[in-house]
Design a protein around this motif. Structure first.
Motif, PDB file in Angstrom:
ATOM      1  N   TRP A 125       8.871  33.132  45.477  1.00 52.65           N
ATOM      2  CA  TRP A 125       7.625  33.287  44.574  1.00 52.65           C
ATOM      3  C   TRP A 125       7.973  31.540  43.897  1.00 52.65           C
ATOM      4  CZ3 TRP A 125      11.252  36.941  43.595  1.00 52.65           C
ATOM      5  CH2 TRP A 125      12.186  36.719  42.467  1.00 52.65           C
ATOM      6  N   GLU A 126       8.949  31.209  44.341  1.00 50.48           N
ATOM      7  CA  GLU A 126       8.918  29.641  43.922  1.00 50.48           C
ATOM      8  C   GLU A 126       8.491  28.774  45.056  1.00 50.48           C
ATOM      9  OE1 GLU A 126      12.013  29.489  40.768  1.00 50.48           O
ATOM     10  OE2 GLU A 126      13.342  29.349  42.788  1.00 50.48           O
ATOM     11  N   ASP A 127       7.670  27.939  44.437  1.00 51.83           N
ATOM     12  CA  ASP A 127       6.727  26.616  45.362  1.00 51.83           C
ATOM     13  C   ASP A 127       7.142  25.400  45.071  1.00 51.83           C
ATOM     14  OD1 ASP A 127       5.351  25.361  47.088  1.00 51.83           O
ATOM     15  OD2 ASP A 127       3.604  25.998  46.502  1.00 51.83           O
ATOM     16  N   LYS A 128       8.189  24.642  46.076  1.00 53.68           N
ATOM     17  CA  LYS A 128       8.173  23.115  45.921  1.00 53.68           C
ATOM     18  C   LYS A 128       7.719  22.100  45.498  1.00 53.68           C
ATOM     19  CE  LYS A 128       8.520  22.440  50.834  1.00 53.68           C
ATOM     20  NZ  LYS A 128       9.665  21.875  51.900  1.00 53.68           N
ATOM     21  N   LEU A 166      15.888  28.245  46.282  1.00 47.61           N
ATOM     22  CA  LEU A 166      14.501  28.769  45.513  1.00 47.61           C
ATOM     23  C   LEU A 166      14.096  30.664  45.947  1.00 47.61           C
ATOM     24  CD1 LEU A 166      12.239  26.282  46.052  1.00 47.61           C
ATOM     25  CD2 LEU A 166      13.459  25.886  43.847  1.00 47.61           C
ATOM     26  N   ARG A 182      12.459  28.290  34.905  1.00 43.20           N
ATOM     27  CA  ARG A 182      13.881  27.415  35.273  1.00 43.20           C
ATOM     28  C   ARG A 182      13.683  26.244  35.555  1.00 43.20           C
ATOM     29  NH1 ARG A 182      15.746  29.110  41.764  1.00 43.20           N
ATOM     30  NH2 ARG A 182      18.076  28.028  41.439  1.00 43.20           N
ATOM     31  N   ASN A 186       5.419  22.666  43.194  1.00 38.70           N
ATOM     32  CA  ASN A 186       4.731  22.736  41.510  1.00 38.70           C
ATOM     33  C   ASN A 186       5.701  21.699  40.949  1.00 38.70           C
ATOM     34  OD1 ASN A 186       3.591  25.319  42.351  1.00 38.70           O
ATOM     35  ND2 ASN A 186       5.713  26.783  42.239  1.00 38.70           N
ATOM     36  N   ILE A 245       8.730  19.934  42.108  1.00 36.86           N
ATOM     37  CA  ILE A 245      10.025  21.052  42.932  1.00 36.86           C
ATOM     38  C   ILE A 245      10.947  20.365  43.701  1.00 36.86           C
ATOM     39  CG2 ILE A 245      11.555  22.983  43.006  1.00 36.86           C
ATOM     40  CD1 ILE A 245       9.963  24.602  41.255  1.00 36.86           C
ATOM     41  N   ASP A 248      13.443  36.977  38.501  1.00 42.85           N
ATOM     42  CA  ASP A 248      13.431  35.693  37.405  1.00 42.85           C
ATOM     43  C   ASP A 248      14.073  35.129  36.648  1.00 42.85           C
ATOM     44  OD1 ASP A 248      11.989  33.525  38.519  1.00 42.85           O
ATOM     45  OD2 ASP A 248      10.025  34.537  38.381  1.00 42.85           O
ATOM     46  N   CYS A 253       6.928  19.856  37.336  1.00 42.26           N
ATOM     47  CA  CYS A 253       7.922  19.320  37.035  1.00 42.26           C
ATOM     48  C   CYS A 253       8.443  18.765  35.408  1.00 42.26           C
ATOM     49  CB  CYS A 253       8.842  20.515  36.864  1.00 42.26           C
ATOM     50  SG  CYS A 253       9.913  19.884  38.411  1.00 42.26           S
TER      51      CYS A 253
END
Length: 732
Positions: A172-175, A169, A50, A177, A139, A47, A179
């Motif tokens: 552990w990346e949640d769409k 993705l 990003r 989240n 995201i 990771d 940004c």
């Protein structure tokens, strides 16, 4: 470039962010024959930042955020606290090009295929920002393809959304989240986004000496003790007289749009490109308030109120650092009292011996002339006591230490009494001897032994030393106690420039104020006012790295040997502090000797504090090396000279030692510089003049971001100030 700085092309992480697969094999052999082969495959991910960036990863920015100044001749830049951050990802999610070969022997040289940062720094003026907007998004709004809304998105798609070879993705990346994003038009993207080759030249790293810096926020330090930073530079010069917004954006997933002309993918007409915004800040080019102007405009003064000409009877108080403050007494009455903090404009001599107070009231002094109390030492004593009680580690350690001392002294007294009785050769009967011994023990218990000078050899707890050393350096002291009135450290607003004249206030540290502060801290759990520990503390012996004075206790009284710390310092309040983080400041005595700093840090956004062991005679203020400007002179035309190996130019005017003609011939359009084209011309001219290092196998053919940065950066601005305002006369 300098003994303070080393420019490095890049620092690559051991593994760039992405998904990896590792295979583990085990073979069982019996009688030289394999009887079992076991293979297991594991998938794992690496990771890195990003879609968002931790604010602590950003050390400084230039031009300074929310400031006005002369910035039109410098490219914006951003300094990271971590050396690898610009290269922790790649644009296409694959290994850097030079690491993709199948065998180690066939790997390409990183100088031949330089790593490309996954981010770039854009710049827009106030007129352009009217049609641009930084939006809060998710995201999902970045990775969802083919929405037919005229938005081109980076190739970071969900699994199964497309059959293309695209980034995905991580688990552990949640769409959902959050940004920030910005949508650029086709024209803006093609004009302002650097090419792939330019991108590789706009990121570099620096190893910088941090000896004369505030070390707060510097987290990446090499084996030699130097700070290591990564730098991202923009490709556009600010326009004169306009407000600007600098925006750090991610280019991950846009590889196809950044290729050379032959293989480049174009954004369709009437479409926009959506970019992830990692950071942004605003500044205004006002044509004034450069580093040099701010440094030259500093008002050098003693730390005192420079008013009161209409009341000359008060000038003696102001000249000694006093200010009148409202004082609410314990009985509720409101009055005025004199107060000065630990920093004073005159040399206050230390008392011949330590003075210990039983309470803060005992430290009050009455001034018959004005009828006001002087509450300076009383306030210091009470503050020391409060801070000591707040610090549980110190308060527990000092109480336990005092109890241990008492027990040690009591045991010693018992032993001495017993030895005296036992050695008595008189004809006193045993009953009388026992009675005398028991009476002596009762006397010992009733007198409650306390710490004495003879107890000093007993090991002092580290928690006690640490707290007292920090207290001596005024760590944790509220600023209102240090600078009790704004007139002591005032910035004057300049209407013609919109900036402020900074103040460099010089001071002596009052040893009696420090003594009262330390005495208050040591008052908790103390029965006898005599405290040998106080003598150690006021000598500065508990400051890390200092042992200023030995204590002779053989005579039963304290005799000073050596010296106490002679401490002076400065408070710098200026836009230099807020605009140039990592400011380098050095102080020298009258013999030109560098003074060691007891405390050296930025204590507020625009206030810097330096306390030194010795009398300050000269101060040098220097631009931070990690944030040196990428400068191009811009009067009526653009001017940029080249530098040879030792950083000088031979004043050659035939065009072979500068890139002036090329810059004015189309390398700069609307402030945007063709970085790759400029670097190519620089390399050509430097090679022709033999101004590049041609030793070794490279023979000068490589021109990386380090060489480019070396040519582009301006020399650091240095301001030397001779101190002649400190009054060396003793306070009467």
């Amino acid at each position: 470039m300098s003994e303070n700085t080393k420019i490095v092309q890049c620092f690559l992480p051991a593994m760039v962010a992405g998904k990896y697969t590792t295979e583990v094999s085990q073979r069982v052999i019996k009688d030289k024959a394999s009887i079992q082969d076991i293979k297991k495959t594991f998938d794992f991910g690496v990771d890195a930042a990003r879609f968002t960036l931790n604010p602590n990863d950003i050390y400084s920015v230039y031009p300074p955020a929310n400031k006005s100044g002369n910035y039109s001749e410098s490219l914006p830049h951003l300094v990271f606290t971590r050396r690898t951050l610009p290269w922790e990802r790649t644009l296409d999610g694959k290994l850097p090009v030079f690491q993709r070969a199948s065998t180690p022997e066939s790997k390409r040289n990183p100088q031949e295929a330089p790593p490309v940062p996954w981010m770039t720094l854009l710049l827009f003026d106030e007129d352009e920002m009217k049609s641009l907007q930084i939006n809060r998004n998710t995201i999902a709004a970045i990775i969802q393809p083919n929405l037919n809304d005229g938005i081109i998105r980076p190739a970071i798609f969900e699994t199964g959304a497309t059959g293309q070879e695209v980034l995905k993705l991580m688990e552990w990346e949640d769409k959902n989240n959050g940004c920030f994003t910005i949508d650029l038009t086709k024209e803006q993207f093609e004009h302002y986004i650097p090419s792939m080759k330019s991108l590789s030249l706009l990121a570099h790293a620096k190893e910088v000496s941090i000896d004369n810096k505030d070390k707060e926020g510097i987290t990446d330090i090499n084996a030699e003790g130097a700070g290591v930073f990564a730098v991202i530079v923009g490709n556009r010069l600010p326009a004169k007289g306009k407000q600007h917004t600098a925006i750090l954006v991610s280019l991950e997933g846009y590889t196809d749009y950044l290729q050379d002309a032959d293989s480049k993918k174009n954004i369709p007409n009437n479409h926009k490109a959506r970019l992830v915004v990692l950071a942004n800040w605003n500044f205004t080019d006002s044509g004034n308030a450069s580093f040099s102007q701010l440094a030259d405009g500093l008002e050098v003064k003693s730390i005192k109120i420079q008013r009161g000409n209409d009341a000359p009877e008060l000038m003696s108080y102001f000249n000694s650092g006093y200010v009148p403050l409202e004082h609410l007494t314990r009985t509720g009455a409101s009055t005025i009292s004199w107060y000065h903090g630990p920093f004073v404009p005159k040399l206050f001599p230390a008392t011949s011996k330590c003075i210990s107070f039983a309470s803060s009231d005992a430290a009050l002094r009455y001034d018959k002339t004005t009828g006001f109390f002087d509450i300076s030492f009383a306030a210091a004593w009470q503050l020391g006591r409060i801070l000591a009680l707040q610090n549980q580690e110190f308060s527990k350690a000092i109480l336990n230490w005092r109890m241990a001392q008492n027990q040690l002294e009591a045991g010693k007294s018992r032993g001495d009494k017993l030895n005296t009785i036992l050695s008595d050769d008189s004809e006193t009967n045993i009953k009388d001897k026992v009675t005398r011994y028991l009476g002596a023990l009762h006397e010992i218990e009733m007198t409650s032994p306390v710490e004495t000078i003879s107890d000093l050899p007993m090991t002092i707890p580290q928690e006690v030393k640490h707290f007292l050393g920090n207290l001596y350096k005024l760590n944790g002291i509220p600023f209102s106690y240090i600078v009790p009135h704004e007139f002591l450290l005032q910035k004057e607003h300049q209407k013609n420039t919109g900036s402020y004249t900074g103040t460099l206030a010089l001071f002596y540290v009052d040893p009696n104020w420090i003594e009262a502060l330390l005495d208050g801290a040591l008052s908790i759990g103390r029965i006898n006012k005599s405290d040998a520990l106080l003598e150690q503390a006021v000598n500065g012996n508990f400051i890390d790295g200092y042992q200023t004075q030995s204590i002779d206790i053989s005579s039963g009284t304290i005799e000073r040997k050596g010296r106490r710390l002679n401490t002076t310092g400065f408070l710098l309040r200026s836009d230099l502090v807020s605009g140039w983080r990592g400011l380098e400041i050095t102080a020298f005595d009258a013999d030109g000797k560098l003074l060691p700093a007891l405390r050296f840090e930025r204590i507020d956004s625009d206030i810097f504090l330096g306390i030194f062991d010795g009398n300050i005679a000269d101060i040098t203020i220097k631009q931070p090396y990690e944030g040196l400007h990428f400068g191009i002179k811009n009067n009526s035309t653009y001017l940029k000279n080249l530098k040879n190996e030792d950083g000088t130019n031979q004043e050659i005017t035939d065009g072979t030692a500068d890139v002036n003609a090329e810059l004015n011939d189309g390398l700069i359009q609307n402030g945007v510089i063709d970085i790759a084209g400029l670097a190519s011309i620089m390399q050509e001219k430097l090679t022709a003049k033999h101004w590049m290092n041609t030793t070794g196998e490279s023979k000068g053919i490589y021109f990386t971001s380090a060489e480019f940065a070396y040519q582009m950066i301006d020399s650091p601005v240095k301001k030397s100030i001779t101190i002649n305002v400190l009054n060396t006369d003793s306070h009467e």
